[in-house]
Design a protein around this motif. Structure first.
Motif, PDB file in Angstrom:
ATOM      1  N   LEU A  46       1.271  -1.179   0.366  1.00 44.62           N
ATOM      2  CA  LEU A  46      -0.223  -0.318  -0.073  1.00 44.62           C
ATOM      3  C   LEU A  46       0.755   0.936  -0.440  1.00 44.62           C
ATOM      4  O   LEU A  46       0.877   2.103  -0.537  1.00 44.62           O
ATOM      5  CB  LEU A  46      -0.553  -0.033   1.168  1.00 44.62           C
ATOM      6  CG  LEU A  46      -1.799   1.814   1.497  1.00 44.62           C
ATOM      7  CD1 LEU A  46      -2.884   0.975   0.312  1.00 44.62           C
ATOM      8  CD2 LEU A  46      -3.094   1.049   2.623  1.00 44.62           C
ATOM      9  N   MET A 171       0.524   1.505 -12.110  1.00 50.53           N
ATOM     10  CA  MET A 171       1.756   0.411 -11.603  1.00 50.53           C
ATOM     11  C   MET A 171       0.734   0.727 -10.034  1.00 50.53           C
ATOM     12  O   MET A 171       0.806  -0.428  -8.974  1.00 50.53           O
ATOM     13  CB  MET A 171       2.880   0.954 -11.697  1.00 50.53           C
ATOM     14  CG  MET A 171       3.756  -0.204 -12.517  1.00 50.53           C
ATOM     15  SD  MET A 171       3.134  -1.911 -12.898  1.00 50.53           S
ATOM     16  CE  MET A 171       3.981  -2.568 -11.849  1.00 50.53           C
ATOM     17  N   PHE A 175      -0.550  -2.039  -7.575  1.00 49.43           N
ATOM     18  CA  PHE A 175       0.196  -2.244  -5.848  1.00 49.43           C
ATOM     19  C   PHE A 175      -1.163  -2.269  -4.992  1.00 49.43           C
ATOM     20  O   PHE A 175      -1.028  -2.541  -3.994  1.00 49.43           O
ATOM     21  CB  PHE A 175       1.204  -1.220  -5.474  1.00 49.43           C
ATOM     22  CG  PHE A 175       2.324  -1.838  -6.273  1.00 49.43           C
ATOM     23  CD1 PHE A 175       3.317  -2.543  -5.235  1.00 49.43           C
ATOM     24  CD2 PHE A 175       3.476  -0.754  -7.082  1.00 49.43           C
ATOM     25  CE1 PHE A 175       4.507  -2.971  -5.833  1.00 49.43           C
ATOM     26  CE2 PHE A 175       4.960  -1.585  -7.385  1.00 49.43           C
ATOM     27  CZ  PHE A 175       4.745  -2.831  -6.899  1.00 49.43           C
ATOM     28  N   ALA A 179      -2.967  -4.856  -2.268  1.00 49.04           N
ATOM     29  CA  ALA A 179      -2.462  -4.383  -0.653  1.00 49.04           C
ATOM     30  C   ALA A 179      -3.684  -5.421  -0.286  1.00 49.04           C
ATOM     31  O   ALA A 179      -3.690  -5.785   0.823  1.00 49.04           O
ATOM     32  CB  ALA A 179      -2.469  -3.684  -0.952  1.00 49.04           C
TER      33      ALA A 179
ATOM     34  N   TRP B   5      -2.906  -2.203   8.813  1.00 51.38           N
ATOM     35  CA  TRP B   5      -2.341  -1.775   7.649  1.00 51.38           C
ATOM     36  C   TRP B   5      -2.660  -0.936   7.054  1.00 51.38           C
ATOM     37  O   TRP B   5      -2.017   0.007   5.740  1.00 51.38           O
ATOM     38  CB  TRP B   5      -1.799  -3.002   6.556  1.00 51.38           C
ATOM     39  CG  TRP B   5      -3.283  -3.631   5.584  1.00 51.38           C
ATOM     40  CD1 TRP B   5      -4.477  -4.499   6.572  1.00 51.38           C
ATOM     41  CD2 TRP B   5      -4.219  -3.163   4.940  1.00 51.38           C
ATOM     42  NE1 TRP B   5      -5.817  -4.896   6.178  1.00 51.38           N
ATOM     43  CE2 TRP B   5      -5.010  -4.081   4.529  1.00 51.38           C
ATOM     44  CE3 TRP B   5      -3.181  -2.617   3.322  1.00 51.38           C
ATOM     45  CZ2 TRP B   5      -6.343  -3.730   3.240  1.00 51.38           C
ATOM     46  CZ3 TRP B   5      -3.910  -2.858   2.341  1.00 51.38           C
ATOM     47  CH2 TRP B   5      -5.321  -3.459   2.473  1.00 51.38           C
ATOM     48  N   LYS B   6      -3.644  -0.230   6.217  1.00 56.14           N
ATOM     49  CA  LYS B   6      -4.151   0.585   5.393  1.00 56.14           C
ATOM     50  C   LYS B   6      -3.433   2.221   5.934  1.00 56.14           C
ATOM     51  O   LYS B   6      -2.855   2.624   5.239  1.00 56.14           O
ATOM     52  CB  LYS B   6      -5.588   0.726   5.999  1.00 56.14           C
ATOM     53  CG  LYS B   6      -6.378  -0.365   4.912  1.00 56.14           C
ATOM     54  CD  LYS B   6      -8.110  -0.191   5.089  1.00 56.14           C
ATOM     55  CE  LYS B   6      -8.255  -1.723   5.038  1.00 56.14           C
ATOM     56  NZ  LYS B   6      -9.923  -2.023   5.112  1.00 56.14           N
ATOM     57  N   GLY B   9       0.162   2.186   5.544  1.00 57.82           N
ATOM     58  CA  GLY B   9       0.480   1.739   4.702  1.00 57.82           C
ATOM     59  C   GLY B   9       0.766   2.738   4.130  1.00 57.82           C
ATOM     60  O   GLY B   9       1.801   3.474   3.414  1.00 57.82           O
ATOM     61  N   VAL B  10      -0.605   4.392   4.380  1.00 57.48           N
ATOM     62  CA  VAL B  10      -0.407   5.104   4.005  1.00 57.48           C
ATOM     63  C   VAL B  10       0.145   6.165   4.501  1.00 57.48           C
ATOM     64  O   VAL B  10       0.943   7.248   3.726  1.00 57.48           O
ATOM     65  CB  VAL B  10      -2.592   5.557   4.202  1.00 57.48           C
ATOM     66  CG1 VAL B  10      -2.251   7.533   3.790  1.00 57.48           C
ATOM     67  CG2 VAL B  10      -2.832   5.061   3.160  1.00 57.48           C
ATOM     68  N   THR B 159       9.184   3.468 -10.500  1.00 56.45           N
ATOM     69  CA  THR B 159       9.028   2.497 -12.025  1.00 56.45           C
ATOM     70  C   THR B 159      10.239   1.992 -12.002  1.00 56.45           C
ATOM     71  O   THR B 159      10.115   1.550 -13.499  1.00 56.45           O
ATOM     72  CB  THR B 159       8.204   2.627 -12.265  1.00 56.45           C
ATOM     73  OG1 THR B 159       8.861   4.022 -13.345  1.00 56.45           O
ATOM     74  CG2 THR B 159       6.925   2.899 -12.496  1.00 56.45           C
ATOM     75  N   TYR B 164      12.859  -4.148  -9.476  1.00 60.53           N
ATOM     76  CA  TYR B 164      11.838  -5.238  -9.497  1.00 60.53           C
ATOM     77  C   TYR B 164      12.650  -6.418  -9.222  1.00 60.53           C
ATOM     78  O   TYR B 164      12.150  -7.884  -8.994  1.00 60.53           O
ATOM     79  CB  TYR B 164      10.839  -5.271 -10.737  1.00 60.53           C
ATOM     80  CG  TYR B 164       9.910  -4.072 -10.890  1.00 60.53           C
ATOM     81  CD1 TYR B 164       9.472  -3.782 -10.597  1.00 60.53           C
ATOM     82  CD2 TYR B 164       9.928  -2.723 -11.682  1.00 60.53           C
ATOM     83  CE1 TYR B 164       8.127  -3.148 -10.698  1.00 60.53           C
ATOM     84  CE2 TYR B 164       8.930  -1.789 -12.032  1.00 60.53           C
ATOM     85  CZ  TYR B 164       8.337  -1.776 -11.142  1.00 60.53           C
ATOM     86  OH  TYR B 164       7.237  -0.708 -11.546  1.00 60.53           O
TER      87      TYR B 164
END
Lengths: 208, 186
Positions: A46, A171, A175, A179, B5-6, B9-10, B159, B164
């Motif tokens: 997230l 992208m 994600f 999440a 997690w919300k 995560g933010v 990106t 990755y």
């Protein structure tokens, strides 16, 4: 000087949040990697998604300086080094940032992790010339490559004709979606939180 | 205790965003090298020397400190730079957060519960693995040119192809090792 103030503010915020999301607790990291409790995985995905969407939107709107982006080169060693890091990450439950942060929260094993890390970094310093001679560090796929072309930067793009900003937003949304889509756990039974939150009663034996 | 997690995560995402908006993407593992360099330079002062002809103005007989025009050598000579202070502040921020929430449980300070469930209560066993783990993690991070924050989070956020690749390597190795080592849940 203003850069030093920013370093203090952003660095402190980073350390504070790392601790609050549970990343300083190796139990969460180990549980994430053994797929028993995906709390941290969902948090990280997230975070990447949210920061990516806003950053690329800000670039499109012209309110973020593309000169602040910093793309690292791709080479074989990135995969090999990532895999090595993965092994230690799984065994110890710490990565470089969370290890230092955890040591500050009073975790003694994190101090040992940090000492090992300083030695590992020193060993790499000593081996660097040899590693370089093996060709492991030679750029691949253009080196500092991004998925799409980001305006205002010189970074090569994997998909040259496509807008890097649009791909970045897409992208980021992916994600965020992953999440949300990931379950709390992929294996094991019972409540995910129990894994690391409640120290077992016998844990008291440890401190002696 | 831990943020859901919300929210977490933010907040974590906003910190990474703030770093790019104001200065540059977050990274940590390079500073292990800088710290080593500072200590090394204290012990033997010719490890980092001023070199007007170098791009950074500094040079080192060590190939790693000397790479990219002596960029690391310069930071060793001037520890009061953004990236090094950032990591010091991160340590302080985590310490402050832990202090405000009442610290880490005493039973957890030596080892996490999941370690104990799988390997018992010997603290030296845990310390040894943490030390060895630290060695491998930082060796790997330097080989990769970044760690979880620099490659995985900052990289994938921008990106970057390297981000990755790094994440693929880290999880391809980390998941089986964790599943093998920690067969029992805490």
């Amino acid at each position: 000087m203003s850069h030093i103030i920013l370093a203090v503010v952003i660095g402190a915020a980073f350390g504070f949040v790392l601790d609050r999301v549970g990343a300083t607790n190796p139990g969460y990291i180990i549980s994430m990697l053994r797929l028993g409790n995906l709390h941290l995985m969902k948090t990280i995905l997230l975070a990447i998604g949210v920061s990516s969407v806003i950053m690329f939107a800000g670039l499109l709107a012209g309110i973020i300086d593309p000169g602040h982006l910093d793309i690292k080169a791709a080479y074989l060693g990135v995969f090999l080094g990532g895999a090595l890091l993965g092994v230690g990450f799984a065994a110890a439950g710490y990565c470089p940032g969370t290890g230092l942060a955890a040591a500050a929260t009073g975790r003694k094993d994190a101090l040992f992790f940090t000492a090992g890390g300083l030695l590992g970094a020193a060993a790499y310093m000593g081996h660097f010339a040899w590693v370089e001679s093996t060709g492991t560090l030679e750029s691949m796929a253009g080196g500092k490559t991004t998925l799409g072309k980001i305006a205002g930067t010189e970074y090569p793009a994997l998909f040259e004709g496509m807008s890097g900003e649009t791909i970045g937003i897409v992208m980021g949304l992916v994600f965020i979606a992953v999440a949300f889509a990931l379950p709390a756990r992929l294996r094991g039974e019972g409540k995910a939180e129990r894994t690391v939150q409640a120290p077992s009663r016998t844990a008291d034996v440890v401190k002696r | 205790m831990v943020l859901n997690w919300k929210t977490g995560g933010v907040l974590l995402g906003l910190v990474f965003l703030m770093a790019v908006v104001l200065v540059k993407p977050i990274g940590v593992s390079t500073q292990f090298v800088i710290f080593d360099g500072i200590v090394w330079d204290m012990v033997s002062p010719d490890v980092v020397v001023e070199a007007p002809e170098a791009k950074s103005g500094y040079a080192s007989p060590n190939a790693y400190l000397n790479k990219s025009g002596g960029k690391y050598a310069r930071n060793v000579a001037n520890p009061l730079n953004y990236s090094f202070v950032f990591v010091l502040a991160m340590i302080a921020g985590a310490g402050l957060s832990a202090f405000l929430r009442g610290g880490v449980d005493r039973s957890e300070r030596t080892m996490p519960a999941i370690w104990q469930a799988n390997f018992g209560t010997s603290s030296w066993k845990r310390y040894l693995v943490a030390f060895a783990g630290g060695f491998i993690v930082l060796y790997g991070a330097r080989l990769a040119g970044g760690c979880t924050s620099g490659h995985m989070m900052s990289g994938m956020m921008q990106t970057a192809l390297s981000g990755y690749i790094f994440a693929a390597g880290a999880f391809a190795a980390g998941i089986p090792v964790a599943m093998y080592l920690y067969s029992k849940e805490a």
